[in-house]
Design a protein around this motif. Sequence first.
Motif, PDB file in Angstrom:
ATOM      1  N   LEU A 257     -30.920 -38.935 -50.774  1.00 43.08           N
ATOM      2  CA  LEU A 257     -30.127 -39.323 -49.607  1.00 43.08           C
ATOM      3  C   LEU A 257     -30.422 -38.384 -48.436  1.00 43.08           C
ATOM      4  CD1 LEU A 257     -26.605 -39.820 -51.265  1.00 43.08           C
ATOM      5  CD2 LEU A 257     -28.329 -41.584 -50.813  1.00 43.08           C
ATOM      6  N   ASP A 258     -30.881 -38.952 -47.338  1.00 46.51           N
ATOM      7  CA  ASP A 258     -30.993 -38.190 -46.096  1.00 46.51           C
ATOM      8  C   ASP A 258     -29.899 -38.612 -45.123  1.00 46.51           C
ATOM      9  OD1 ASP A 258     -32.248 -36.263 -44.366  1.00 46.51           O
ATOM     10  OD2 ASP A 258     -33.110 -37.931 -43.230  1.00 46.51           O
ATOM     11  N   VAL A 259     -29.157 -39.657 -45.467  1.00 49.94           N
ATOM     12  CA  VAL A 259     -28.088 -40.184 -44.617  1.00 49.94           C
ATOM     13  C   VAL A 259     -26.856 -40.425 -45.472  1.00 49.94           C
ATOM     14  CG1 VAL A 259     -29.596 -41.203 -42.878  1.00 49.94           C
ATOM     15  CG2 VAL A 259     -29.056 -42.500 -44.936  1.00 49.94           C
ATOM     16  N   PHE A 260     -25.693 -40.416 -44.826  1.00 45.58           N
ATOM     17  CA  PHE A 260     -24.436 -40.437 -45.574  1.00 45.58           C
ATOM     18  C   PHE A 260     -23.418 -41.334 -44.883  1.00 45.58           C
ATOM     19  CE2 PHE A 260     -26.710 -36.559 -46.352  1.00 45.58           C
ATOM     20  CZ  PHE A 260     -26.624 -36.406 -47.724  1.00 45.58           C
ATOM     21  N   TRP A 261     -22.359 -41.626 -45.610  1.00 43.33           N
ATOM     22  CA  TRP A 261     -21.285 -42.479 -45.112  1.00 43.33           C
ATOM     23  C   TRP A 261     -20.509 -41.771 -44.016  1.00 43.33           C
ATOM     24  CZ3 TRP A 261     -22.739 -41.310 -49.970  1.00 43.33           C
ATOM     25  CH2 TRP A 261     -23.306 -42.348 -50.720  1.00 43.33           C
ATOM     26  N   GLN A 262     -20.377 -40.489 -44.143  1.00 40.86           N
ATOM     27  CA  GLN A 262     -19.778 -39.641 -43.109  1.00 40.86           C
ATOM     28  C   GLN A 262     -20.781 -38.542 -42.813  1.00 40.86           C
ATOM     29  OE1 GLN A 262     -15.993 -37.719 -44.144  1.00 40.86           O
ATOM     30  NE2 GLN A 262     -16.761 -35.839 -43.214  1.00 40.86           N
ATOM     31  N   GLU A 263     -21.061 -38.332 -41.543  1.00 42.23           N
ATOM     32  CA  GLU A 263     -22.036 -37.302 -41.192  1.00 42.23           C
ATOM     33  C   GLU A 263     -21.431 -36.315 -40.197  1.00 42.23           C
ATOM     34  OE1 GLU A 263     -26.315 -39.316 -42.098  1.00 42.23           O
ATOM     35  OE2 GLU A 263     -25.678 -39.321 -40.011  1.00 42.23           O
ATOM     36  N   PRO A 264     -21.519 -35.010 -40.501  1.00 39.75           N
ATOM     37  CA  PRO A 264     -22.089 -34.456 -41.734  1.00 39.75           C
ATOM     38  C   PRO A 264     -21.196 -34.722 -42.933  1.00 39.75           C
ATOM     39  CG  PRO A 264     -21.103 -32.716 -40.435  1.00 39.75           C
ATOM     40  CD  PRO A 264     -21.041 -33.953 -39.587  1.00 39.75           C
ATOM     41  N   PRO A 265     -21.763 -34.822 -44.150  1.00 41.66           N
ATOM     42  CA  PRO A 265     -20.943 -35.059 -45.337  1.00 41.66           C
ATOM     43  C   PRO A 265     -20.113 -33.831 -45.686  1.00 41.66           C
ATOM     44  CG  PRO A 265     -23.197 -34.610 -45.977  1.00 41.66           C
ATOM     45  CD  PRO A 265     -23.203 -34.689 -44.478  1.00 41.66           C
ATOM     46  N   HIS A 266     -18.995 -34.063 -46.354  1.00 41.41           N
ATOM     47  CA  HIS A 266     -18.157 -32.944 -46.796  1.00 41.41           C
ATOM     48  C   HIS A 266     -18.880 -32.211 -47.925  1.00 41.41           C
ATOM     49  CE1 HIS A 266     -14.817 -30.659 -48.479  1.00 41.41           C
ATOM     50  NE2 HIS A 266     -14.167 -30.888 -47.340  1.00 41.41           N
TER      51      HIS A 266
END
Length: 315
Positions: A257-266
């Motif tokens: 994963l280089d991308v997330f649902w929330q950015e930046p991820p927790h």
Amino acid sequence: MRVLIAADENAWGGLIPAIRQTLPDMEFIASAGHAAESLAGFDALIPGMCRVDARLIATADRLKLVQQAGVGLEGVDLDAAKHAGIMVANVPSDDSGNADSVAELGIWMMIGLARRQHEIADCLAQQRLGQPIGLGLMGKTVGLVGLGGIGKALAKRLAPFGMRMIGVKREADEAFARQHQLDWVGNMAQLPELLQQADFVVLSLPDNAATHNIINADALAQMKPDSFLINLGRGGLIEKQAFLAALETKKLAGAGLDVFWQEPPHPQDPVFSYNVIATPHIGGVTDVSMKGIIKGICDNLRRLRDGEAVIDRKA
């Protein structure tokens, strides 16, 4: 000319100081937290991950251009911008070297997952030579979901690995498949067929109404046992809870994963407790891509300053 950059001053690996240095006669204001509260008093906006909705656009009193620092324009309300007479432009990945850099990161993730990188530190610590036993990429099937700039860059680099390549995009295209050495290229309705065949599934799509949660519980159930999923597009392409469940049950062998649902991820996000290679949205953050992105941004800002035609957004 005043330009608002919706990012922290130190974001994007030094991109902001480089833009200032390239265009010293312009005033660049960096906002905090990848957000913007008002566009009043600015001639141009570089939004990054900031959502540019109708409410924000309504605060503009002289804005002429929304210039994205990369490809993604899914966060920009294009209709509202058009209605307000504001041009929208991006830096196409083919032109900037961004696609090449993202593709390299994707291949690094594939190799890391195949070689069971999460076990290597323990093997070294326990002095276990010859372990872990990894997978070779030769002869494996990679499914490319999205065949724009990143997908094409991946195909170019994966062909020498001796992998079988298949792909889907908006329309099936036999000529594209021959040109880029894929066994077949189908339309998005053929995604289940791709998932059933691929050992590695690589996503490089935008997140929009047609692609949001395209990898959901049904799609994950169609994937081969012990296959890997790599997301280089946007976090919203994957339904998170179904994805976590597939990792928990080991339906998926692992993910990149280089991308997330929330950015930046927790930092405590449960996704990090599984066999996941995670990077903080750095696919396009290299010396090569940064040089191309800076040129694309600054060329358009110069055009705006000098009253020349801005190179408008590309699909």
